[in-house]
Design an enzyme around this catalytic site. Structure first.
Site, PDB file in Angstrom:
ATOM      1  CE1 TYR B 409      35.778  47.683  35.281  1.00 17.64           C
ATOM      2  CE2 TYR B 409      33.423  47.442  35.517  1.00 17.64           C
ATOM      3  CZ  TYR B 409      34.506  48.153  35.067  1.00 17.64           C
ATOM      4  OH  TYR B 409      34.304  49.319  34.411  1.00 17.64           O
ATOM      5  CD  GLU B 410      36.726  43.187  32.657  1.00 21.13           C
ATOM      6  OE1 GLU B 410      37.108  42.032  32.426  1.00 21.13           O
ATOM      7  OE2 GLU B 410      35.572  43.563  32.416  1.00 21.13           O
ATOM      8  N   GLY B 411      39.483  41.287  36.945  1.00 29.13           N
ATOM      9  CA  GLY B 411      40.587  40.882  37.829  1.00 29.13           C
ATOM     10  C   GLY B 411      40.838  41.981  38.836  1.00 29.13           C
TER      11      GLY B 411
END
Lengths: 570, 570
Positions: B409-411
């Site tokens: 997550y978050e890239g």
């Protein structure tokens, strides 16, 4: 080769059937086994819906006796075939196939070490799958170190013994798949020497098979089930033997030589667990390849169509590395099985002896390397799936959870590495691995002449082989001088050996492969292995040489964590 | 340094309080959050027992406003302090602290980009913790690629918009911890350009706060909860905006420049997620150290007493590597926070500019490297625990399950690596990283003069720095010529950078450390890092150079799996 009597068509037919069993029977059960697991109902473990029916189908196929001798109802096929079949079954459902792995190991152990009477009474029903088996070694205080085993065996009537003690972490220790369960239990006879030289192996059935055919319940009970990270379908039991006075058992092999008999079981289990790693790696690779071919992200500006993520460079790198790792792990494990076949069936005694030494060296490497590969490849499959990989429904997270224990059980991978350095490479072992390296180097040179497009890849293979040779010298020398310091590098050495030898067997396969299409496919995998996988061997070699040769101070390294000072002060 | 106004005593007091909150409030909840998770009750997500009470205690401590500006009720402390506090909270309970991470990021984003009116109406209640926030980017067809976002925003009365669309994977998208939830939603205005340049950011509250203080329910609903591998206490929601006609929202920042505003949120979240990695790594290391000190295997023949497994060489190797990795990840992440502080608070504009470029480069490295470290260290903690590590009750398996999503997550970490190569190292970025490398090399040489016992370790550091410099040249050159091929090595390059830069910040810390005891502890960690961790950089460098410079054919690599031919035939 032990499989000289088998033609290619027969082998293909067997593998096709084994694969069909995995696809049609095991795979459809795998999710249910994970979701429902097993539960303890009073003294009886109940398996998940469909588990018993699936087991019956599997047993009816005669698969448990594939490599067992014909005298006990088996088909006497080579270990290589058995190992290849196991890959399919573990890919289908590791939690399901785990039970069979133990029965197969017990058949081999009893056949090699038990009395004719015990074999007659118990082995044919294991081969038919009517009964199943376990391996009961571990106790609360005796994990990796079996010398601490406290279970006792008192002589009783008719050559039998009364067994009393508790065992933990017993896979398939109880279940409702078969009418009887045969436990192979390590225990100590009275006056036995302390340590591991005082251990004997006993056959302790859940129900005793009388010569007149009657079955009598034995004093054996499941007293707990572990709640595990994965392999929920495989019941992991705490077992109590002899709570009501003593469980009846019979010694297998010589008294106080139980560990020798158990080694047969462990070696069989270690190769089978290596195949678990290969199986889960193959399944995870296929899952990632399929997802990455279908999942679109970004638009191709020329066509206006979505781009499958398999075309994105970072995903491509992951997919290629997964395929490479899975392939070299498979070649390593199957070549280990081949060494075992040659050990048993080579005509010349000296070939059998060389093959035995090779099998001894390759078994811990295959167990350690292939199980770690299974875990790593399943982990990468999660990453390829992105957010979907973290959702249980997708299924790849289960692969990782199921695989995670394979680097722990049947001897942790650390134990495998210590076995490799401390036992297998001492004495004759060193020259055996050096001979293997020489042979692999010749293969690489031969292929480079024939196949110029592979030259860069093959020079990487030769580099890795050179590193492996240097490190084998370094680590055995260091071990002789200061075992503790040398063993710090045992696990990195095992990994170096796995990467290099697995790739070398791939090279050998290319040199002997007669099918052009297959040769091209393997050649492509070799390219990616050299580019994306083998560079790791450079770092491993540096680590090993550095730690074996320098005066690094392995003194206390302090924790910088918040609680460290508090803990230290206690 | 942005923290020049803070004295050491104040900093220590803050960290001590943050640690106490983690130990006394978060840690005791962590198991319950994992076991009970969250459930969807009609339209309302219900959190686990004790979650709400724990959240109230946390919010009451004023922690959510630690780095927020004083105008909105915050304490305006540096990012370095906030990051250090986040390590404690994520170590205590990642599933708990995940919610706060998002609120903290939203406070910063709104403060920088929203109108004064929106700030006044929403931000103080986020700072006080009465309300919480989410980040609503992802849609079923738009994962890593936000250009595909389809959620629509139609202008409505009073500068408001009506938002319609579905979002997935929204952490803390709904819950019962606070009276209101503020969603930051990416959506498209009518006639907006296609792709990511047509996205605007909207504040969409669960309940609209009227200027007269009334709260009106908005058209926002949780329509599903994901069943995840870990972080069960953190509800991952599918959200429907505007099913009943439209959810009222207000634009944050400029129309069609939503991605720029969202970058503030993402950068904050990326550093916070890096701290999740450090937090879980520290907790896993402590768990493994404690277990290995207490668990006995084998008998010391001289004393007759059991040997703690921490003394076994392979376990020792694992413990030392865990401690090394945790430490260098911490130095990397905190130094990233420090660059952000210098970017904001340096007196000279040119220092602010250099600091910004450093922060831009370090953020993806910290996110990628520290999250992978958290996962790897938790994985090693399982291995140190042996069979016990696979049992859920032990707790280390949960650490791994919770950590596993941080590389997604978050890239994803692949996206971080591509960002590093494709954006951050192009143009000025290259000379910024080369300057960093020069500075680190000077530090290493300086310390080698002062501390002869570290010379071997420091020469390893210098080797790694040399590799990083060479590879930075190779990869940026290759990227300019053939981006696709170069990006295959982006993830290995990020790892090389993380290992090398993290260790270099450790070296720098030793050179400036004034406490002798602390200096000795860090010096010991440096030894182990050089011996057990840095050798990996040699393999990474080889891989990068090889793939950036050779003519490897990345043509189709065929699957050797059983289903591959069938799939290909379709």
């Amino acid at each position: 080769m032990g499989s000289a009597v088998l033609d290619g068509e027969t082998v293909e037919a067997i593998l096709r059937e084994a694969g069909a069993m995995a696809r049609d029977v095991l795979l459809p059960l795998d999710r249910t086994l994970d979701r429902q697991g097993a539960r303890l109902d009073g003294q009886q473990v109940r398996t998940a819906e469909g588990h018993r029916a699936g087991y019956s189908t599997f047993a009816a196929g005669g698969w448990l006796g594939l490599s067992a001798s014909e005298e006990v109802g088996g088909q006497a096929l080579p270990q290589t075939i058995m190992a290849a079949c196991q890959e399919f079954w573990h890919a289908g459902s590791m939690a399901f196939a785990m039970g069979n792995l133990l029965t197969i190991g017990a058949i081999e152990t009893l056949h090699q070490h038990a009395s004719a009477d015990l074999i007659a009474r118990y082995v044919p029903k294991l081969v038919s799958g009517e009964w199943s088996a376990t391996m009961a070694l571990t106790e609360p205080a005796a994990g990796s170190d079996l010398s601490e085993v406290r279970t006792r065996a008192e002589p009783a009537e008719d050559d039998s013994y009364l067994i009393r003690g508790n065992k933990i972490f017993i896979s398939y220790g109880d279940h409702d798949l078969t009418d009887n369960i045969i436990h192979l239990v390590l225990a100590r006879m009275p006056e036995a020497p302390a340590g591991s030289r005082g251990l004997s192996l006993f056959l302790v059935p859940k129900a005793i098979s009388e010569s007149d055919g009657r079955m009598i319940a034995n004093d054996v009970r499941c007293i707990g089930l572990e709640e595990k990270l994965g392999q929920h379908g495989s019941p992991t039991c705490s077992m109590a033997f002899g709570e009501q006075g003593g469980a009846v058992g019979w010694v297998v092999g010589q008294p106080n030589r139980g560990l020798q008999a158990m080694f047969t079981m462990m070696n069989s289990a270690r190769l089978a667990v290596a195949m678990q790693g290969v199986g889960v790696a193959e399944r995870a690779t296929q899952a990632a390849e399929k997802f990455a071919a279908e999942r679109l992200q970004g638009i191709d500006s020329r066509t206006g169509r979505g781009i499958p993520i398999e075309q994105h460079p970072d995903v491509r790198r992951m997919l290629k590395a997964m395929r490479s790792m899975t392939t070299i792990a498979r070649f390593l494990a199957l070549s280990t099985a081949d060494a075992i076949d040659r050990e048993r069936k080579s005509v010349s005694a000296s070939n059998r002896r060389t093959a035995k030494l090779q099998a001894d060296i390759l078994t811990p490497i295959a167990k350690g390397f292939c199980t770690q590969t299974g875990i790593d490849v399943a982990d990468t499959a999660i990453q390829v799936h992105g957010g979907m990989g973290y959702i249980e429904e997708t299924g790849v997270a289960q692969l990782w959870r199921d695989a995670r224990v394979t680097s722990i059980y049947e001897g942790t991978n650390g134990i495998q590495a210590i076995d490799l350095i401390g036992r297998k490479l001492s004495g004759e072992g060193l020259s055996v691995i050096l001979d293997l390296i020489d042979g692999f180097t010749r293969d690489a040179k031969k292929l480079a002449l024939r196949s110029p497009e592979s030259r860069m890849a093959l020079s990487m293979v030769e580099d890795s082989l050179r590193h492996l040779r240097d490190c084998a010298h370094h680590i055995t020398t260091a071990f002789a001088e200061a075992p503790g310091a040398a063993l710090v590098t045992a696990a990195p050495f095992l990994r170096l050996a796995g990467l290099t030898i697995g790739t070398s067997f791939l090279v050998r396969a290319i040199t002997v492969c007669e099918d052009e299409g297959q040769q091209a496919r393997l050649g492509a995998i070799l390219q990616f292995t050299a580019a994306l996988v083998l560079p790791e061997t450079m770092g491993l070699a540096r680590l090993i040489v550095l730690n074996c040769s320098s005066e690094l101070s392995y003194s206390d390294i302090a924790s910088t964590g918040p609680d460290a000072d508090a803990r230290r002060a206690k």
